[in-house]
Design a protein around this motif. Structure first.
Motif, short mmCIF file in Angstrom:
data_model
loop_
_atom_site.label_atom_id
_atom_site.label_comp_id
_atom_site.label_asym_id
_atom_site.label_seq_id
_atom_site.Cartn_x
_atom_site.Cartn_y
_atom_site.Cartn_z
N GLN A 139 0.83 -1.21 0.00
CA GLN A 139 0.00 0.00 0.00
C GLN A 139 0.87 1.26 0.00
OE1 GLN A 139 -2.79 -0.20 3.28
NE2 GLN A 139 -3.43 -2.29 2.71
N SER A 140 1.93 1.22 0.78
CA SER A 140 2.84 2.36 0.85
C SER A 140 3.51 2.60 -0.51
CB SER A 140 3.91 2.12 1.92
OG SER A 140 4.81 3.21 1.99
N ASP A 141 3.93 1.50 -1.16
CA ASP A 141 4.55 1.62 -2.49
C ASP A 141 3.55 2.15 -3.51
OD1 ASP A 141 6.88 0.66 -1.46
OD2 ASP A 141 6.66 -1.38 -2.27
N ALA A 142 2.31 1.64 -3.45
CA ALA A 142 1.28 2.10 -4.39
C ALA A 142 1.00 3.58 -4.20
CB ALA A 142 0.00 1.28 -4.21
N HIS A 143 0.89 4.01 -2.94
CA HIS A 143 0.63 5.42 -2.65
C HIS A 143 1.77 6.31 -3.14
CE1 HIS A 143 -1.03 8.87 -0.46
NE2 HIS A 143 0.21 9.12 -0.07
N GLY A 144 3.00 5.87 -2.85
CA GLY A 144 4.16 6.66 -3.30
C GLY A 144 4.23 6.75 -4.80
N ILE B 237 8.24 8.95 3.72
CA ILE B 237 8.55 8.01 4.80
C ILE B 237 7.55 6.86 4.74
CG2 ILE B 237 8.76 7.72 7.30
CD1 ILE B 237 9.27 10.74 7.47
N CYS B 238 8.05 5.65 4.67
CA CYS B 238 7.17 4.49 4.59
C CYS B 238 6.57 4.18 5.96
CB CYS B 238 7.92 3.28 4.05
SG CYS B 238 9.05 2.52 5.25
N HIS B 239 5.65 3.23 6.01
CA HIS B 239 4.98 2.91 7.27
C HIS B 239 5.94 2.33 8.30
CE1 HIS B 239 4.74 -1.59 7.26
NE2 HIS B 239 5.07 -1.40 5.99
N LEU C 250 11.25 4.27 7.38
CA LEU C 250 12.43 4.51 6.55
C LEU C 250 12.07 5.41 5.37
CD1 LEU C 250 14.07 0.96 6.45
CD2 LEU C 250 14.63 2.90 7.95
N VAL C 251 13.07 6.00 4.77
CA VAL C 251 12.86 6.89 3.64
C VAL C 251 12.85 6.09 2.34
CG1 VAL C 251 13.76 8.85 2.33
CG2 VAL C 251 13.90 8.84 4.84
N ASP C 252 11.83 6.31 1.52
CA ASP C 252 11.71 5.62 0.24
C ASP C 252 11.55 6.64 -0.89
OD1 ASP C 252 12.01 3.01 0.93
OD2 ASP C 252 9.87 2.59 1.15
N VAL C 253 11.85 6.19 -2.09
CA VAL C 253 11.72 7.01 -3.30
C VAL C 253 10.83 6.26 -4.30
CG1 VAL C 253 12.91 8.00 -5.30
CG2 VAL C 253 13.96 8.12 -3.02
N ALA C 254 9.92 6.97 -4.94
CA ALA C 254 9.08 6.38 -6.00
C ALA C 254 9.32 7.16 -7.29
CB ALA C 254 7.60 6.42 -5.63
N ALA D 19 5.87 2.01 -10.82
CA ALA D 19 6.99 2.85 -10.38
C ALA D 19 8.18 1.99 -9.99
CB ALA D 19 6.55 3.71 -9.19
N ILE D 20 9.35 2.62 -10.07
CA ILE D 20 10.57 2.01 -9.54
C ILE D 20 10.74 2.57 -8.13
CG2 ILE D 20 13.03 1.67 -9.83
CD1 ILE D 20 12.71 2.21 -12.78
N MET D 21 10.75 1.68 -7.15
CA MET D 21 10.87 2.09 -5.75
C MET D 21 12.32 1.88 -5.30
SD MET D 21 7.64 2.62 -5.65
CE MET D 21 7.63 3.25 -3.98
N ALA D 22 12.82 2.83 -4.52
CA ALA D 22 14.18 2.72 -4.00
C ALA D 22 14.23 3.36 -2.62
CB ALA D 22 15.18 3.37 -4.94
N GLY D 23 15.28 3.05 -1.86
CA GLY D 23 15.44 3.68 -0.55
C GLY D 23 15.73 2.72 0.56
N GLN D 24 14.79 2.67 1.56
CA GLN D 24 14.96 1.87 2.77
C GLN D 24 16.18 2.35 3.57
OE1 GLN D 24 14.97 -2.29 1.73
NE2 GLN D 24 13.02 -2.17 0.62
N VAL D 25 16.25 3.67 3.73
CA VAL D 25 17.41 4.27 4.43
C VAL D 25 16.92 5.25 5.51
CG1 VAL D 25 18.93 4.06 2.43
CG2 VAL D 25 17.56 6.14 2.74
N LYS D 26 17.84 5.63 6.36
CA LYS D 26 17.59 6.66 7.37
C LYS D 26 18.32 7.94 6.96
CE LYS D 26 17.33 3.57 11.40
NZ LYS D 26 18.00 3.25 12.70
N ILE D 27 17.75 9.07 7.32
CA ILE D 27 18.42 10.36 7.13
C ILE D 27 18.29 11.13 8.44
CG2 ILE D 27 17.94 10.40 4.64
CD1 ILE D 27 15.71 12.37 5.16
#
Length: 417
Positions: free
Chosen positions: A66-71, A85-87, A90-94, A106-114
């Motif tokens: 759901q988070s990926d679809a929304h992004g 920010i995903c549920h 972590l920080v994600d990019v769409a 979409a191509i999803m990337a991330g799973q990191v902290k900032i």
């Protein structure tokens, strides 16, 4: 948002997987490509221990989707990469995959902290509440191990991914357009070939032969029947038969220079033909001709219906000792008229139908002439109206045959009429 295509329609998934893996190796970010519903299309690349652990639970996995679809939808709305920010915190990019305004995924990337001050600038992927993992210490432990970076680096990676995605889509769309153009060229060549074939077959001599396509066998039967009626009866039926036959000959000959008629004229010709056959076959032939008054003025090529009616008499009525029935209708439609010729004969095999329509059916005598007439009628319909028109034949053995002819309400000017 309406989806007309799928991602694998415009991008080679195997190539995308290799690029996605290389991107993850180069940037350290996890990556996956999802469809517009958030479902993965590629395999996970460099997924973090935290995300792998979270997705083991089906409920949490659904939240990830759901988070990926929304992004992805948010990125499609803005037309640029979405960072959120995903549920799981972590920080994600769409990065949206768009084709002609349609969002495919979409191509999803991330799973990191900032840093926390930068995190506060980002929106949440689905809601303002993060998933509570306090009852899952192993998940919390893996969260602490997540890779740390900066918002600037995330944005740079997002821009790189966006460039790659656009390149892949544009490259494949060019390939698709080239294929469409190639297919259209083939269709055009086929239409040009069909036109040239019909034009060759409609030379003056061929047309006159078509107009005189009342074969000798039929003329012999007519004359025989007239002779018997004159001998055994009074003159009424003989006169009726002669009038019907004369009208048919007049209809055939007067169209020498004008190859277009109204449906009313064509149906009157068919009616005369059937009335003569009725006198010859008697109770063995039953028929009906019905034409919607609104369809009477629609124009059609000369001798469109008669070859099919003659075929029904030859194959459905005459071979049967009990005879048969032929029904002809012409109904008005929005764009023209729908003609049907239906008989209750033994039917025609699919192979024979195909050969009759493409002109390869070989027969002798009267049957051969009828086959030629049907093939010519079919070719002329496609020539005058386009390859989408022509004759449809539906038949089941021992169940009869139904011929369907669609006559559009369109001008025939420029088609040789």
């Amino acid at each position: 948002m309406r989806v007309l295509l799928k991602i694998n329609d415009v991008i080679d998934v195997e190539v995308l997987q290799k690029i996605q893996d290389s991107f993850s190796d180069a940037t350290g970010l996890a990556a996956v490509t999802v469809d517009y519903k958030g479902n993965p299309v590629t395999k996970y690349s460099n997924f973090s221990e935290f995300c792998n652990c979270v997705r083991k639970d089906s409920n949490n996995r659904d939240l990830c989707y759901q988070s990926d679809a929304h992004g992805g939808i948010e990125s499609a709305r803005s037309g640029k990469p979405a960072i959120y920010i995903c549920h799981g915190g972590l920080v994600d990019v769409a990065v949206p995959i768009m084709v002609k305004g349609n969002y495919l995924g979409a191509i999803m990337a991330g799973q990191v902290k900032i840093p926390e001050d930068e995190m506060k600038k980002l929106p949440y992927g689905t809601s303002h509440e993060l998933t509570d993992f306090t009852k899952h210490p192993e998940v919390l432990e893996s969260y602490d191990k997540a890779w740390k970076t900066t918002l600037t680096q995330v944005k740079s990676a997002a821009d790189l991914l966006y460039t790659i995605a656009n390149y892949l889509v544009e490259k494949q769309m060019i390939h698709i357009m080239q294929e469409e153009l190639h297919n259209k060229n083939i269709e055009l060549m086929e239409e040009v070939k069909l036109r040239s074939e019909v034009e060759a077959s409609l030379k003056e001599a061929d047309l006159k032969a078509l107009q005189a396509q009342i074969n000798p066998h039929f003329l012999f039967n007519v004359l025989n029947t007239i002779g018997r009626l004159a001998l055994l009866e009074g003159a009424d039926k003989t006169q009726e038969m002669i009038y019907a036959f004369s009208d048919m000959m007049r209809y055939t000959l007067k169209k020498e220079k004008n190859n277009v008629v109204t449906l009313k004229e064509e149906m009157e010709h068919v009616q005369n033909y059937l009335s003569i056959q009725k006198m010859r076959l008697g109770n063995r032939l039953n028929y009906s001709v019905q034409i919607d008054e609104m369809a009477e003025d629609i124009l059609c090529p000369f001798m469109t219906v008669q070859p099919f009616v003659e075929n029904a008499i030859i194959h459905a009525v005459e071979p049967n000792a009990k005879g048969g029935r032929v029904e002809i209708t012409a109904d008005i439609q929005k764009d023209g008229a729908l003609l049907k010729i239906i008989d209750d004969g033994k039917g025609i095999s699919r192979d024979r139908i195909h050969k009759i329509l493409d002109g390869t059916y070989e027969a002798d005598g009267r049957e051969k002439n009828t086959g030629i007439g049907i093939n010519n009628a079919n070719k002329r319909l496609m020539y005058y109206y386009g390859v989408d028109y022509g004759v449809e034949i539906q038949s089941e053995m021992e169940q009869g045959t139904e011929i369907t002819i669609r006559i559009p309400r369109k001008s025939l000017v420029g088609r040789g009429l």
